[in-house]
Structures are given as C-alpha cells and as structure tokens.
Enzyme design. Structure first.
Site, short mmCIF file in Angstrom:
data_model
loop_
_atom_site.label_atom_id
_atom_site.label_comp_id
_atom_site.label_asym_id
_atom_site.label_seq_id
_atom_site.Cartn_x
_atom_site.Cartn_y
_atom_site.Cartn_z
N ASP A 1 10.75 -6.17 -17.89
CA ASP A 1 11.04 -7.40 -17.40
C ASP A 1 9.91 -8.51 -17.71
O ASP A 1 9.97 -9.58 -17.80
CB ASP A 1 11.51 -7.93 -15.86
CG ASP A 1 12.88 -7.47 -15.57
OD1 ASP A 1 13.56 -7.02 -16.66
OD2 ASP A 1 13.29 -7.32 -14.41
N ASN B 1 -5.47 -16.82 -11.11
CA ASN B 1 -4.75 -15.85 -10.48
C ASN B 1 -4.09 -14.82 -11.48
O ASN B 1 -4.30 -13.52 -11.73
CB ASN B 1 -3.41 -16.37 -9.78
CG ASN B 1 -3.70 -16.70 -8.17
OD1 ASN B 1 -4.85 -16.36 -7.76
ND2 ASN B 1 -2.77 -17.22 -7.77
N ASP B 2 -3.37 -15.39 -12.61
CA ASP B 2 -2.71 -14.16 -13.30
C ASP B 2 -2.21 -14.76 -14.86
O ASP B 2 -1.95 -16.18 -14.80
CB ASP B 2 -1.60 -13.50 -12.52
CG ASP B 2 -0.53 -14.49 -11.94
OD1 ASP B 2 -0.04 -15.41 -12.57
OD2 ASP B 2 -0.44 -14.25 -10.65
N THR C 1 -3.03 -10.62 -4.82
CA THR C 1 -2.33 -10.97 -3.55
C THR C 1 -1.12 -11.80 -3.93
O THR C 1 -0.39 -12.31 -3.25
CB THR C 1 -3.02 -11.43 -2.50
OG1 THR C 1 -3.94 -12.50 -2.85
CG2 THR C 1 -4.01 -10.34 -1.94
N TYR D 1 1.50 -12.61 -7.87
CA TYR D 1 2.43 -12.09 -8.50
C TYR D 1 2.33 -10.66 -8.74
O TYR D 1 3.25 -10.05 -8.76
CB TYR D 1 2.52 -12.91 -9.84
CG TYR D 1 3.88 -12.82 -10.64
CD1 TYR D 1 4.60 -11.80 -10.29
CD2 TYR D 1 4.03 -13.24 -11.78
CE1 TYR D 1 5.87 -11.62 -11.11
CE2 TYR D 1 5.05 -13.35 -12.55
CZ TYR D 1 6.14 -12.26 -12.20
OH TYR D 1 7.41 -12.21 -12.67
N ALA D 2 1.10 -10.24 -8.92
CA ALA D 2 0.77 -8.90 -9.18
C ALA D 2 1.40 -8.13 -7.97
O ALA D 2 1.91 -6.94 -7.94
CB ALA D 2 -0.59 -8.77 -9.52
N ARG E 1 -4.19 -26.37 -8.89
CA ARG E 1 -4.07 -27.69 -9.60
C ARG E 1 -5.59 -28.44 -9.52
O ARG E 1 -5.80 -28.88 -10.46
CB ARG E 1 -2.90 -28.67 -8.90
CG ARG E 1 -2.83 -29.81 -9.82
CD ARG E 1 -1.36 -30.46 -9.42
NE ARG E 1 -1.64 -30.88 -7.84
CZ ARG E 1 -1.84 -31.98 -7.52
NH1 ARG E 1 -2.36 -33.03 -8.07
NH2 ARG E 1 -1.61 -32.49 -6.20
N ASP F 1 -1.64 -22.82 -1.88
CA ASP F 1 -2.26 -22.03 -3.16
C ASP F 1 -2.08 -22.84 -4.33
O ASP F 1 -3.03 -23.19 -5.23
CB ASP F 1 -2.23 -20.74 -3.11
CG ASP F 1 -2.86 -19.77 -2.21
OD1 ASP F 1 -3.53 -20.42 -1.50
OD2 ASP F 1 -2.50 -18.62 -2.19
N GLY F 2 -0.69 -23.20 -4.60
CA GLY F 2 -0.32 -24.05 -5.67
C GLY F 2 -1.15 -25.28 -5.88
O GLY F 2 -1.64 -25.69 -7.25
#
Length: 283
Positions: free
Chosen positions: A160, A130-131, A171, A173-174, A60, A55-56
């Site tokens: 935090d 994504n976020d 699906t 970080y959240a 990109r 996904d990264g």
C-alpha cells in the site's frame, strides 16, 4: 529593539482564535510585538513562533519560517500533540517564559526528498519534518516498488505504500504503520513498508548518512503519490525514483520542560506504568 513573536493559529477553530487574542495581549503586556501570518514575510527579526493548535499547525508553522532559524513553541489545542510543549491552560506561563528567554532550543533532523520521473531530466525536490510517504494512487491496486539503502537494492514487493521518517515522525504515520518509536535525540532515519506482500518487509532503522530509495517499478499497475508531512504532494508514475536523505536544515523547537522523552511518551499515549519498580498504584 522590537521583539517580534509570530502567533500562528489553527485556521478554522474559534477557540484557537480566542487563545491567539489572549497570547497577543499578554505579549504586548511584556513589551513584545505579536506578528500575524499575513505579516511574516515583511518582518525580518522574528525571535520566536508561538503555535496554537495540534501537530499539523506546528508543521505549517515550520513550513512558513523554513530557512530562518526561528524556534517554535507549540501550545496544544489538538489531540495527542507530540510536538507541542504546553497545554492551552498554561498560556500565561508560556508567554512569561518566552519574554524572559527562559527556554532551550532543541534541534530535530528533517528529510530532503528528490523525485526523478521518467521523461524528465531534472528531479523535483521537497522536504519533511515527520515523514515522506509513498502511497498507492488507486485504492483497489497495490503499488509495486523496489526499496534500496545506500544505492544497493534491498527488496521488491507490492504494498500500500512506504513511509520514510525521522525520529520526530516515528510517533506519527510510521508508528501507525507498525514502525518503532525512536527517541528524538537519535540520529537515524526509518523506512516502514505498509501492508507489504513480502516475507522481508520489516521496519528499518538506518544511519544519518544513509540514502533511502523507493523505486516505483515500471510494471506497477498504479502510480504512486508522495506526501511530505501530509502537506506537500508529488505525483510519481511508474518508473519514478524517490531518494530521501537527512535534511540540510533542522527544525528548532523551544522547550521549557526538560523531562525525558519517556515521560512525554507515557503522558501523550496515557501508558500504564503501575507496578514500575514496585509502585503498584492500582486500586
């Protein structure tokens, strides 16, 4: 007419480069022209991006072709790979379907973010698929924030951080922060506090026209760091205001498999479904 396809790989994996060579050879066999990342800015008429990685790498690729309305299709070389459409053993299938234009394009909402910092008249802008995460800058301290929806204050707490996400990012970080999984065709946005010291710090799902706001309070003992998809960083000292709205542009994903998102969720997370409708397949 030349049919150009951008082939983007994970930059450090040798297996990804070998797969890229295979994709390029098969594209040429179908009369298409592979384009590398180095040539993308000089190539105007790219019809598709084939992404090799997780996904990264897909994030990109979306950054690289932002504003050009080019669909992306991911071949998963990572772990979960929620955004990927196919696995690495189906490269030939992907290329043949792409050559035949045998796919549908699914559009996903994005986020636009503006950060207003004290002492600066103009906000800094970015975006995310994504976020957008607002995180404490110092590990040993909490960041003090106020959150609001549609220019109305909602709650204040130490935490935090806070994640603001699209359904696509639900699906990512959240999800890790305890947020809900939201089906990608839902027009909504999420706000998920991380380790908040508050009785009311639950994940929120808001409408597509809403504005989500996080203010780093002046009394906060630490600054915040804003990450957009974990790729683009903006520093936010105490007194900063972070506004997030639905993005002006959408990301376009090419899809071959029209199976429901439920199937993708079960497959990617290897969820147990034995017993569903009486079909208990356990030994």
């Amino acid at each position: 007419m030349t049919r150009n396809v951008l082939v983007l790989t994970h930059p450090t994996r040798s297996a990804a480069q070998r797969t890229a060579d295979q994709v390029a050879a098969e594209l040429r066999a179908h009369g298409m022209t592979p384009v590398t990342e180095e040539d993308v800015t000089a190539t105007d008429d790219i019809e598709l991006v084939i992404v090799l990685g997780g996904d990264g790498t897909i994030l990109r690729a979306a950054e690289l072709v932002r504003g050009r309305d080019i669909p992306l299709i991911g071949i998963n070389l990572g772990h979960v790979g929620f955004l990927a459409e196919s696995e690495v053993d189906r490269v030939s299938h992907v290329v043949s379907r792409a050559a035949a234009r045998d796919y549908v394009v699914e559009e996903r909402i994005t986020l636009d973010v503006s950060v207003t910092r004290p002492g600066r008249s103009e906000p800094e802008h970015s975006w995310a698929i994504n976020d957008v995460s607002v995180e404490k800058a110092e590990r040993e301290r909490m960041v003090e924030v106020a959150i609001g929806i549609d220019d109305r204050g909602l709650s204040t707490f130490g935490c935090d951080g806070v994640v603001m996400a699209t359904p696509t990012g639900s699906t990512a970080y959240a999800f890790s922060a305890g947020g809900p999984v939201v089906w990608p065709d839902v027009e909504a946005m999420l706000l998920v506090p991380i380790s908040a010291h508050s009785l009311f710090a639950r994940p929120l799902v808001v409408g597509p026209e809403s504005r989500m706001t996080v203010e780093v309070l002046s009394r906060s003992y630490t600054s915040a760091v804003i990450w957009c998809d974990g790729r683009r960083r903006i520093d936010a000292p105490p007194g900063s205001r972070i506004d997030v709205v639905r993005g002006s542009e959408r990301v376009r994903l090419a899809r071959f498999n029209l199976a429901p998102f439920t199937d993708r969720l079960v497959g990617k997370f290897n969820l147990p479904v034995a017993g569903w409708r009486g079909e208990d397949k356990t030994p």
